[in-house]
Design a protein around this motif. Structure first.
Motif, PDB file in Angstrom:
ATOM      1  N   GLY A  94      76.358  54.648 -27.375  1.00 18.36           N
ATOM      2  CA  GLY A  94      75.391  55.576 -27.943  1.00 18.36           C
ATOM      3  C   GLY A  94      74.896  55.101 -29.296  1.00 18.36           C
ATOM      4  N   ILE A  95      73.791  55.685 -29.727  1.00 22.28           N
ATOM      5  CA  ILE A  95      73.182  55.336 -31.004  1.00 22.28           C
ATOM      6  C   ILE A  95      72.730  56.606 -31.710  1.00 22.28           C
ATOM      7  CG2 ILE A  95      72.366  53.103 -30.174  1.00 22.28           C
ATOM      8  CD1 ILE A  95      69.539  54.366 -30.011  1.00 22.28           C
ATOM      9  N   THR A  96      72.361  56.477 -32.979  1.00 22.59           N
ATOM     10  CA  THR A  96      71.705  57.556 -33.713  1.00 22.59           C
ATOM     11  C   THR A  96      70.397  57.039 -34.296  1.00 22.59           C
ATOM     12  OG1 THR A  96      72.911  56.996 -35.737  1.00 22.59           O
ATOM     13  CG2 THR A  96      73.858  58.722 -34.335  1.00 22.59           C
ATOM     14  N   ARG A  97      69.428  57.932 -34.381  1.00 22.09           N
ATOM     15  CA  ARG A  97      68.154  57.672 -35.058  1.00 22.09           C
ATOM     16  C   ARG A  97      67.761  58.987 -35.724  1.00 22.09           C
ATOM     17  NH1 ARG A  97      69.566  53.339 -33.792  1.00 22.09           N
ATOM     18  NH2 ARG A  97      68.428  51.643 -32.752  1.00 22.09           N
ATOM     19  N   ASP A  98      68.403  59.300 -36.840  1.00 23.37           N
ATOM     20  CA  ASP A  98      68.293  60.635 -37.425  1.00 23.37           C
ATOM     21  C   ASP A  98      66.974  60.842 -38.171  1.00 23.37           C
ATOM     22  OD1 ASP A  98      70.828  60.901 -36.455  1.00 23.37           O
ATOM     23  OD2 ASP A  98      71.823  60.972 -38.412  1.00 23.37           O
ATOM     24  N   ALA A  99      66.425  62.026 -38.002  1.00 22.89           N
ATOM     25  CA  ALA A  99      65.237  62.462 -38.741  1.00 22.89           C
ATOM     26  C   ALA A  99      64.983  63.917 -38.384  1.00 22.89           C
ATOM     27  CB  ALA A  99      64.015  61.618 -38.395  1.00 22.89           C
ATOM     28  N   THR A 100      64.416  64.668 -39.330  1.00 19.47           N
ATOM     29  CA  THR A 100      63.997  66.026 -38.981  1.00 19.47           C
ATOM     30  C   THR A 100      62.891  65.933 -37.929  1.00 19.47           C
ATOM     31  OG1 THR A 100      62.326  66.062 -40.724  1.00 19.47           O
ATOM     32  CG2 THR A 100      64.542  66.877 -41.288  1.00 19.47           C
ATOM     33  N   LEU A 101      62.702  67.002 -37.182  1.00 20.91           N
ATOM     34  CA  LEU A 101      61.707  66.980 -36.117  1.00 20.91           C
ATOM     35  C   LEU A 101      60.320  66.629 -36.660  1.00 20.91           C
ATOM     36  CD1 LEU A 101      61.234  67.441 -33.090  1.00 20.91           C
ATOM     37  CD2 LEU A 101      60.638  69.808 -33.657  1.00 20.91           C
ATOM     38  N   ARG A 102      60.014  67.094 -37.862  1.00 17.75           N
ATOM     39  CA  ARG A 102      58.713  66.810 -38.459  1.00 17.75           C
ATOM     40  C   ARG A 102      58.480  65.309 -38.621  1.00 17.75           C
ATOM     41  NH1 ARG A 102      56.758  66.315 -43.708  1.00 17.75           N
ATOM     42  NH2 ARG A 102      58.831  66.666 -44.592  1.00 17.75           N
ATOM     43  N   LYS A 103      59.571  64.568 -38.872  1.00 17.79           N
ATOM     44  CA  LYS A 103      59.457  63.128 -39.093  1.00 17.79           C
ATOM     45  C   LYS A 103      59.896  62.295 -37.894  1.00 17.79           C
ATOM     46  CE  LYS A 103      60.259  63.533 -44.086  1.00 17.79           C
ATOM     47  NZ  LYS A 103      61.150  63.123 -45.226  1.00 17.79           N
ATOM     48  N   LEU A 104      60.447  62.943 -36.881  1.00 19.65           N
ATOM     49  CA  LEU A 104      61.003  62.212 -35.738  1.00 19.65           C
ATOM     50  C   LEU A 104      59.894  61.660 -34.856  1.00 19.65           C
ATOM     51  CD1 LEU A 104      63.595  61.425 -34.184  1.00 19.65           C
ATOM     52  CD2 LEU A 104      63.379  63.608 -32.961  1.00 19.65           C
ATOM     53  N   SER A 105      59.939  60.362 -34.607  1.00 18.31           N
ATOM     54  CA  SER A 105      58.918  59.726 -33.780  1.00 18.31           C
ATOM     55  C   SER A 105      59.311  59.790 -32.309  1.00 18.31           C
ATOM     56  CB  SER A 105      58.756  58.260 -34.186  1.00 18.31           C
ATOM     57  OG  SER A 105      59.899  57.507 -33.802  1.00 18.31           O
ATOM     58  N   PRO A 106      58.334  59.761 -31.398  1.00 16.54           N
ATOM     59  CA  PRO A 106      58.652  59.696 -29.973  1.00 16.54           C
ATOM     60  C   PRO A 106      59.514  58.482 -29.629  1.00 16.54           C
ATOM     61  CG  PRO A 106      56.351  60.275 -30.272  1.00 16.54           C
ATOM     62  CD  PRO A 106      56.884  59.894 -31.633  1.00 16.54           C
ATOM     63  N   VAL A 107      59.316  57.383 -30.349  1.00 18.76           N
ATOM     64  CA  VAL A 107      60.113  56.184 -30.096  1.00 18.76           C
ATOM     65  C   VAL A 107      61.593  56.453 -30.350  1.00 18.76           C
ATOM     66  CG1 VAL A 107      60.594  53.835 -30.890  1.00 18.76           C
ATOM     67  CG2 VAL A 107      58.229  54.580 -30.537  1.00 18.76           C
ATOM     68  N   ASP A 108      61.904  57.109 -31.479  1.00 13.59           N
ATOM     69  CA  ASP A 108      63.300  57.380 -31.804  1.00 13.59           C
ATOM     70  C   ASP A 108      63.881  58.502 -30.941  1.00 13.59           C
ATOM     71  OD1 ASP A 108      63.418  55.372 -33.655  1.00 13.59           O
ATOM     72  OD2 ASP A 108      63.090  56.654 -35.390  1.00 13.59           O
ATOM     73  N   TRP A 109      63.041  59.453 -30.553  1.00 22.13           N
ATOM     74  CA  TRP A 109      63.515  60.465 -29.598  1.00 22.13           C
ATOM     75  C   TRP A 109      63.929  59.786 -28.290  1.00 22.13           C
ATOM     76  CZ3 TRP A 109      64.733  65.560 -28.996  1.00 22.13           C
ATOM     77  CH2 TRP A 109      64.808  66.039 -27.677  1.00 22.13           C
ATOM     78  N   ASN A 110      63.056  58.989 -27.750  1.00 23.88           N
ATOM     79  CA  ASN A 110      63.331  58.343 -26.458  1.00 23.88           C
ATOM     80  C   ASN A 110      64.499  57.371 -26.545  1.00 23.88           C
ATOM     81  OD1 ASN A 110      61.262  59.666 -25.037  1.00 23.88           O
ATOM     82  ND2 ASN A 110      59.730  58.174 -25.701  1.00 23.88           N
ATOM     83  N   ALA A 111      64.606  56.641 -27.639  1.00 22.28           N
ATOM     84  CA  ALA A 111      65.689  55.665 -27.777  1.00 22.28           C
ATOM     85  C   ALA A 111      67.051  56.351 -27.709  1.00 22.28           C
ATOM     86  CB  ALA A 111      65.545  54.897 -29.088  1.00 22.28           C
ATOM     87  N   VAL A 112      67.183  57.483 -28.391  1.00 27.51           N
ATOM     88  CA  VAL A 112      68.462  58.195 -28.417  1.00 27.51           C
ATOM     89  C   VAL A 112      68.746  58.854 -27.065  1.00 27.51           C
ATOM     90  CG1 VAL A 112      69.682  60.156 -29.439  1.00 27.51           C
ATOM     91  CG2 VAL A 112      68.516  58.492 -30.893  1.00 27.51           C
ATOM     92  N   LEU A 113      67.749  59.466 -26.457  1.00 30.17           N
ATOM     93  CA  LEU A 113      67.971  60.083 -25.142  1.00 30.17           C
ATOM     94  C   LEU A 113      68.343  59.033 -24.098  1.00 30.17           C
ATOM     95  CD1 LEU A 113      67.701  63.146 -24.254  1.00 30.17           C
ATOM     96  CD2 LEU A 113      66.877  62.597 -26.544  1.00 30.17           C
ATOM     97  N   ARG A 114      67.704  57.894 -24.155  1.00 27.06           N
ATOM     98  CA  ARG A 114      67.998  56.846 -23.176  1.00 27.06           C
ATOM     99  C   ARG A 114      69.383  56.245 -23.400  1.00 27.06           C
ATOM    100  NH1 ARG A 114      63.442  52.556 -23.403  1.00 27.06           N
ATOM    101  NH2 ARG A 114      64.666  51.664 -21.693  1.00 27.06           N
ATOM    102  N   SER A 115      69.742  56.023 -24.655  1.00 25.56           N
ATOM    103  CA  SER A 115      71.030  55.381 -24.949  1.00 25.56           C
ATOM    104  C   SER A 115      72.208  56.326 -24.768  1.00 25.56           C
ATOM    105  CB  SER A 115      71.030  54.834 -26.381  1.00 25.56           C
ATOM    106  OG  SER A 115      70.078  53.805 -26.536  1.00 25.56           O
ATOM    107  N   ASN A 116      72.018  57.594 -25.093  1.00 28.39           N
ATOM    108  CA  ASN A 116      73.140  58.533 -25.119  1.00 28.39           C
ATOM    109  C   ASN A 116      73.255  59.394 -23.866  1.00 28.39           C
ATOM    110  OD1 ASN A 116      72.673  57.595 -27.811  1.00 28.39           O
ATOM    111  ND2 ASN A 116      73.857  59.295 -28.604  1.00 28.39           N
ATOM    112  N   LEU A 117      72.137  59.645 -23.180  1.00 28.46           N
ATOM    113  CA  LEU A 117      72.188  60.513 -22.002  1.00 28.46           C
ATOM    114  C   LEU A 117      71.839  59.774 -20.715  1.00 28.46           C
ATOM    115  CD1 LEU A 117      72.665  63.270 -20.783  1.00 28.46           C
ATOM    116  CD2 LEU A 117      70.297  63.879 -21.348  1.00 28.46           C
TER     117      LEU A 117
END
Length: 248
Positions: free
Chosen positions: A91-114
């Motif tokens: 698993g990985i982390t790509r932390d950011a508030t939702l306001r700053k969270l990019s689709p790239v970092d959302w997808n990277a974490v969902l793909r790596s962790n789930l």
């Protein structure tokens, strides 16, 4: 009497992954690890652990990619090994508030962790069912249960592991295969220690009733038990080990 089996730990060269691999090795199992394709110094890492008596075999696998995981499974089988124990730890982390969270970092974490939990479980679960014995342990997180500021992606992925674990547990319970989740709290690990010391001491440790960070070997000991013969009546569970930070 303990029975020696073959275990596979994803992300097995990281802090928690290595601790889990060592605990399973200590229990007498043959232990295989996965690492990211192209990772450097794999052979030297394995050699250094072998000098300490821990003999692991490592396989490259992109856990975010189903075809890569399936190819890893085929290679393991071609080498004459049937995986009886699977620990989905990568698993990985790509932390950011939702306001700053990019689709790239959302997808990277969902793909790596789930997604990785599906990608690795599917190629190995059928063999466990056919042989009538298996253990799948999915590493979640305290933040999958309680949430965390700036971790909507990570918390969503780790919470998703609970639903996957319970559903798969129901499907294979009568086949001798157990499926459980473990939710560690904050550990004394490189990932956690990236947090500034003053923040760690004032905002993290103060929220942990036992007053300290957890140790990777403590989580590993729990995982080793869940993978044992003695834990055969335990399935569909999420076991929290977080120093009392979140009780549920």
């Amino acid at each position: 009497m303990s029975i020696h089996r073959t275990a596979l730990v994803t992300g097995g060269m990281g802090c928690l992954g290595e601790a889990i691999a060592k605990a399973l090795h200590d229990a007498g199992h043959r232990v295989l690890l996965t690492h990211s394709p192209g990772k450097e110094n794999v052979e030297s890492w394995l050699a250094s652990r072998a000098q300490s008596g821990y003999h692991f075999t490592a396989y490259p696998a992109d856990v975010t990619n189903y075809d890569s995981c399936a190819a890893c499974a085929e290679l393991i089988r071609a080498n004459g090994q049937d995986v009886d124990i699977l620990v989905n730890n990568a698993g990985i982390t790509r932390d950011a508030t939702l306001r700053k969270l990019s689709p790239v970092d959302w997808n990277a974490v969902l793909r790596s962790n789930l997604d990785s939990v599906f990608n690795m479980s599917k190629p190995f679960c059928e063999g466990m069912v056919e042989r009538g014995w298996g253990r799948i342990v999915n590493i979640s997180s305290v933040n999958g249960s309680k949430g965390a500021f700036g971790q909507s992606n990570y918390s969503a992925a780790k919470a998703g592991i609970y639903g996957f674990t319970k559903s798969l547990a129901l499907e294979v319970a009568r086949k001798g295969v157990t499926v459980n989740a473990v939710s560690p709290g904050y550990l004394d690990s490189p990932m956690v220690l990236k947090v500034p010391k003053e923040v760690l001491e004032s905002q993290v440790i103060t929220q942990i009733p036992v007053g300290r960070l957890g140790q990777a070997w403590e989580i590993a000991a729990l995982v080793a038990f869940i993978c044992s013969e003695a834990a055969g009546f335990m399935t569909g569970a999420n076991v929290a080990m977080n120093g009392g930070q979140h009780m549920y």
